[in-house]
Each structure stands twice: as structure tokens, then as C-alpha cells.
Design a protein around this motif. Sequence first.
Motif, mmCIF file in Angstrom:
data_model
loop_
_atom_site.group_PDB
_atom_site.id
_atom_site.type_symbol
_atom_site.label_atom_id
_atom_site.label_comp_id
_atom_site.label_asym_id
_atom_site.label_seq_id
_atom_site.Cartn_x
_atom_site.Cartn_y
_atom_site.Cartn_z
ATOM 1 N N GLY A 84 -33.415 -9.946 34.363
ATOM 2 C CA GLY A 84 -32.369 -9.823 35.371
ATOM 3 C C GLY A 84 -32.050 -11.098 36.121
ATOM 4 O O GLY A 84 -31.147 -11.107 36.974
ATOM 5 N N GLU A 85 -32.747 -12.188 35.845
ATOM 6 C CA GLU A 85 -32.482 -13.457 36.529
ATOM 7 C C GLU A 85 -31.075 -13.952 36.195
ATOM 8 O O GLU A 85 -30.617 -13.829 35.057
ATOM 9 C CB GLU A 85 -33.514 -14.510 36.099
ATOM 10 N N ARG A 86 -30.381 -14.519 37.175
ATOM 11 C CA ARG A 86 -29.051 -15.065 36.914
ATOM 12 C C ARG A 86 -29.197 -16.396 36.189
ATOM 13 O O ARG A 86 -29.916 -17.286 36.630
ATOM 14 C CB ARG A 86 -28.267 -15.267 38.208
ATOM 15 N N LEU A 87 -28.498 -16.538 35.063
ATOM 16 C CA LEU A 87 -28.551 -17.742 34.246
ATOM 17 C C LEU A 87 -27.147 -18.260 33.999
ATOM 18 O O LEU A 87 -26.161 -17.540 34.165
ATOM 19 C CB LEU A 87 -29.232 -17.445 32.897
ATOM 20 N N ILE A 88 -27.066 -19.514 33.574
ATOM 21 C CA ILE A 88 -25.787 -20.093 33.158
ATOM 22 C C ILE A 88 -26.014 -20.823 31.838
ATOM 23 O O ILE A 88 -26.907 -21.664 31.727
ATOM 24 C CB ILE A 88 -25.208 -21.021 34.244
ATOM 25 N N LYS A 89 -25.250 -20.453 30.827
ATOM 26 C CA LYS A 89 -25.378 -21.023 29.490
ATOM 27 C C LYS A 89 -23.998 -21.085 28.841
ATOM 28 O O LYS A 89 -23.000 -20.669 29.409
ATOM 29 C CB LYS A 89 -26.308 -20.171 28.607
ATOM 30 N N ARG A 90 -23.982 -21.556 27.607
ATOM 31 C CA ARG A 90 -22.744 -21.636 26.841
ATOM 32 C C ARG A 90 -22.750 -20.591 25.721
ATOM 33 O O ARG A 90 -23.755 -20.420 25.030
ATOM 34 C CB ARG A 90 -22.565 -23.025 26.242
ATOM 35 N N ILE A 91 -21.624 -19.905 25.558
ATOM 36 C CA ILE A 91 -21.491 -18.950 24.461
ATOM 37 C C ILE A 91 -21.301 -19.718 23.161
ATOM 38 O O ILE A 91 -20.381 -20.535 23.023
ATOM 39 C CB ILE A 91 -20.298 -18.008 24.680
ATOM 40 N N VAL A 92 -22.171 -19.475 22.168
ATOM 41 C CA VAL A 92 -21.998 -20.081 20.854
ATOM 42 C C VAL A 92 -21.724 -19.035 19.784
ATOM 43 O O VAL A 92 -21.315 -19.381 18.669
ATOM 44 C CB VAL A 92 -23.216 -20.946 20.446
ATOM 45 N N GLY A 93 -21.948 -17.757 20.105
ATOM 46 C CA GLY A 93 -21.702 -16.693 19.139
ATOM 47 C C GLY A 93 -21.090 -15.483 19.800
ATOM 48 O O GLY A 93 -21.547 -15.035 20.854
ATOM 49 N N ILE A 94 -20.015 -14.967 19.197
ATOM 50 C CA ILE A 94 -19.333 -13.767 19.698
ATOM 51 C C ILE A 94 -19.603 -12.619 18.726
ATOM 52 O O ILE A 94 -20.162 -12.835 17.641
ATOM 53 C CB ILE A 94 -17.824 -14.017 19.860
ATOM 54 N N PRO A 95 -19.250 -11.377 19.097
ATOM 55 C CA PRO A 95 -19.563 -10.235 18.228
ATOM 56 C C PRO A 95 -19.105 -10.434 16.776
ATOM 57 O O PRO A 95 -17.971 -10.836 16.521
ATOM 58 C CB PRO A 95 -18.799 -9.088 18.892
ATOM 59 N N GLY A 96 -20.042 -10.186 15.844
ATOM 60 C CA GLY A 96 -19.746 -10.307 14.422
ATOM 61 C C GLY A 96 -20.099 -11.650 13.823
ATOM 62 O O GLY A 96 -20.153 -11.785 12.590
ATOM 63 N N ASP A 97 -20.346 -12.663 14.642
ATOM 64 C CA ASP A 97 -20.706 -13.986 14.119
ATOM 65 C C ASP A 97 -22.087 -13.969 13.476
ATOM 66 O O ASP A 97 -22.991 -13.259 13.940
ATOM 67 C CB ASP A 97 -20.720 -15.025 15.240
ATOM 68 N N THR A 98 -22.250 -14.764 12.426
ATOM 69 C CA THR A 98 -23.558 -15.024 11.844
ATOM 70 C C THR A 98 -23.996 -16.411 12.280
ATOM 71 O O THR A 98 -23.295 -17.392 12.028
ATOM 72 C CB THR A 98 -23.516 -14.939 10.315
ATOM 73 N N LEU A 99 -25.142 -16.492 12.950
ATOM 74 C CA LEU A 99 -25.620 -17.751 13.510
ATOM 75 C C LEU A 99 -26.953 -18.133 12.892
ATOM 76 O O LEU A 99 -27.766 -17.285 12.537
ATOM 77 C CB LEU A 99 -25.796 -17.632 15.019
ATOM 78 N N GLN A 100 -27.145 -19.435 12.814
ATOM 79 C CA GLN A 100 -28.406 -19.959 12.307
ATOM 80 C C GLN A 100 -28.591 -21.359 12.883
ATOM 81 O O GLN A 100 -27.624 -22.059 13.185
ATOM 82 C CB GLN A 100 -28.390 -20.020 10.780
ATOM 83 N N MET A 101 -29.842 -21.751 13.045
ATOM 84 C CA MET A 101 -30.138 -23.126 13.439
ATOM 85 C C MET A 101 -31.181 -23.674 12.479
ATOM 86 O O MET A 101 -32.214 -23.039 12.229
ATOM 87 C CB MET A 101 -30.648 -23.192 14.885
ATOM 88 N N LYS A 102 -30.864 -24.835 11.908
ATOM 89 C CA LYS A 102 -31.766 -25.489 10.966
ATOM 90 C C LYS A 102 -32.055 -26.898 11.475
ATOM 91 O O LYS A 102 -31.159 -27.745 11.476
ATOM 92 C CB LYS A 102 -31.152 -25.565 9.568
ATOM 93 N N ASP A 103 -33.299 -27.120 11.910
ATOM 94 C CA ASP A 103 -33.697 -28.427 12.412
ATOM 95 C C ASP A 103 -32.701 -28.937 13.450
ATOM 96 O O ASP A 103 -32.205 -30.054 13.357
ATOM 97 C CB ASP A 103 -33.844 -29.414 11.252
ATOM 98 N N GLU A 104 -32.384 -28.105 14.440
ATOM 99 C CA GLU A 104 -31.500 -28.385 15.574
ATOM 100 C C GLU A 104 -30.007 -28.270 15.252
ATOM 101 O O GLU A 104 -29.189 -28.256 16.158
ATOM 102 C CB GLU A 104 -31.754 -29.784 16.174
ATOM 103 N N VAL A 105 -29.638 -28.202 13.990
ATOM 104 C CA VAL A 105 -28.212 -28.118 13.632
ATOM 105 C C VAL A 105 -27.767 -26.663 13.714
ATOM 106 O O VAL A 105 -28.338 -25.783 13.067
ATOM 107 C CB VAL A 105 -27.943 -28.681 12.224
ATOM 108 N N LEU A 106 -26.739 -26.400 14.511
ATOM 109 C CA LEU A 106 -26.200 -25.052 14.679
ATOM 110 C C LEU A 106 -25.216 -24.735 13.551
ATOM 111 O O LEU A 106 -24.329 -25.529 13.246
ATOM 112 C CB LEU A 106 -25.493 -24.957 16.031
ATOM 113 N N TRP A 107 -25.400 -23.550 12.953
ATOM 114 C CA TRP A 107 -24.485 -23.062 11.918
ATOM 115 C C TRP A 107 -23.789 -21.816 12.460
ATOM 116 O O TRP A 107 -24.438 -20.911 12.994
ATOM 117 C CB TRP A 107 -25.247 -22.690 10.646
ATOM 118 N N VAL A 108 -22.459 -21.772 12.333
ATOM 119 C CA VAL A 108 -21.677 -20.617 12.755
ATOM 120 C C VAL A 108 -20.884 -20.104 11.568
ATOM 121 O O VAL A 108 -20.054 -20.836 11.010
ATOM 122 C CB VAL A 108 -20.711 -20.966 13.908
ATOM 123 N N ASN A 109 -21.194 -18.884 11.147
ATOM 124 C CA ASN A 109 -20.514 -18.265 10.005
ATOM 125 C C ASN A 109 -20.563 -19.149 8.757
ATOM 126 O O ASN A 109 -19.570 -19.322 8.053
ATOM 127 C CB ASN A 109 -19.076 -17.912 10.370
#
Length: 222
Positions: A84-109
Motif C-alpha cells: 500500500g505504500e505510495r510509489l512513483i514509477k514509469r509504465i513500461v507495459g500495458i494490458p496484453g503486452d509481453t515483456l522481458q528483460m535480458k541482461d538489463e535490455v527491456l523487450w516489449v512484444n
Amino acid sequence: MRRWLSKYRYAIIFWLCFGIFRTSLADWNPIPSGSMRPTLVEGDVVLVNRVAYDLKLPLTDISVAELGNPQRGDVVTFSSPKDGERLIKRIVGIPGDTLQMKDEVLWVNGVPATYQDEQAISEPMGPGQTIPGIKLTELASSSRRTVQFMPAVRAARDFGPVVVPADSYFMLGDNRDNSADSRYIGFVPRRLLIGHAHHILASAKILDNWMPRFSRFGSPIL
């Protein structure tokens, strides 16, 4: 009591209206940690549009109307689904997206992000302590932002692939190796979103001498 209410009725009305405004329409949020560096730094105070996505009943997570859809790249405030803590971040994935991270590299779909403008930095980690890092421009899924990495820090540099569920979002901090984000707290349901952080209202050097950073006042959050 009646006389007191009559005397201070305008002040009471003002503070009631102010409270409704802040809990329903707009808000400001101080930044206490470095999880969104270099975009946001400790001591920034950001403006938050609480009606960017949903109109909610005051002091609740109950939405009475959907006003817009969160987008990849939006910087948002939300309540952590973990505690329940209030946080602030960036959205990188929305509903239906397939996400992966490989050695720091972000993959989207299935498409990897690209990185450019590499710059060596020294990241503050405590009073009189710094650690070397790398600042880069990340381009992913038609959105662009500046992120940073600290190779010497132990962090979750690989995950997935995962599919973002309906009405949920995947969050990352721009300070990728120092952020308690969806890699640790899981997907964030839409009902827990508070609002869209869009500008820096004010800023001060809270880790140093508390002097204002006037150059950051009014800056858009990109």
C-alpha cells in the motif's frame, strides 16, 4: 459550538474544498528516494493529475468514470499492491503486452529497446558515498526516456517473458538497479493508480544543503 462554526465557516468550507480537490483532482508528491533518477531526484516535488485516467470517489479506489488510458512511458503515482505504500514509477507495459528483460535490455512484444548517448556518472548512495554508473537514452515501444544502470549493484537484470494481465500495468524505475518496481511487487492493477505525474513543481537539495534547484521548477517530466 454553533457560534464557533458560524465564525469559522469560511475557513472550514475552504479546507473541505481543498481536501476534496487534493484527493480527487490534483495532488503533489515529494520524491524521497533515487529510484527514478535521473528523471526525478530526491527533493523534487511533482504535480500529479488525479483525473488523467479515472474519476474516483474521494479517499477511495472506487472509479466512477474512466477518463483516459495509461500509456507506455507515462510516469505515474500508485499504491503498491504489496504493502500500500505510495510509489512513483514509469509504465513500461500495458494490458496484453509481453515483456522481458535480458541482461538489463527491456523487450516489449518481442522487440528489444535500443540504447544510445552513453555517459558515465557517479551515483550518490549515502552521505559522502558514490558508486559508478551509466546513463543512457532508452527507446522502447515508441517512447523515449533517460535511464541509468549501476553494474556494481546487485539487481534483477533478467525476468520474463511475462504477459501483462487485463486492467494491470508493469512499472519500472528509471534507476533500473535501485528501484523496487514490478520486478519485485508484481503487476499494478488500474484501481491502484493515483494519477499521472507531469511536471516538477519545485525542487531542493535535500541530501545536501536544502538549497532550491530553481532550474528544475516547472520542468515537464519526460
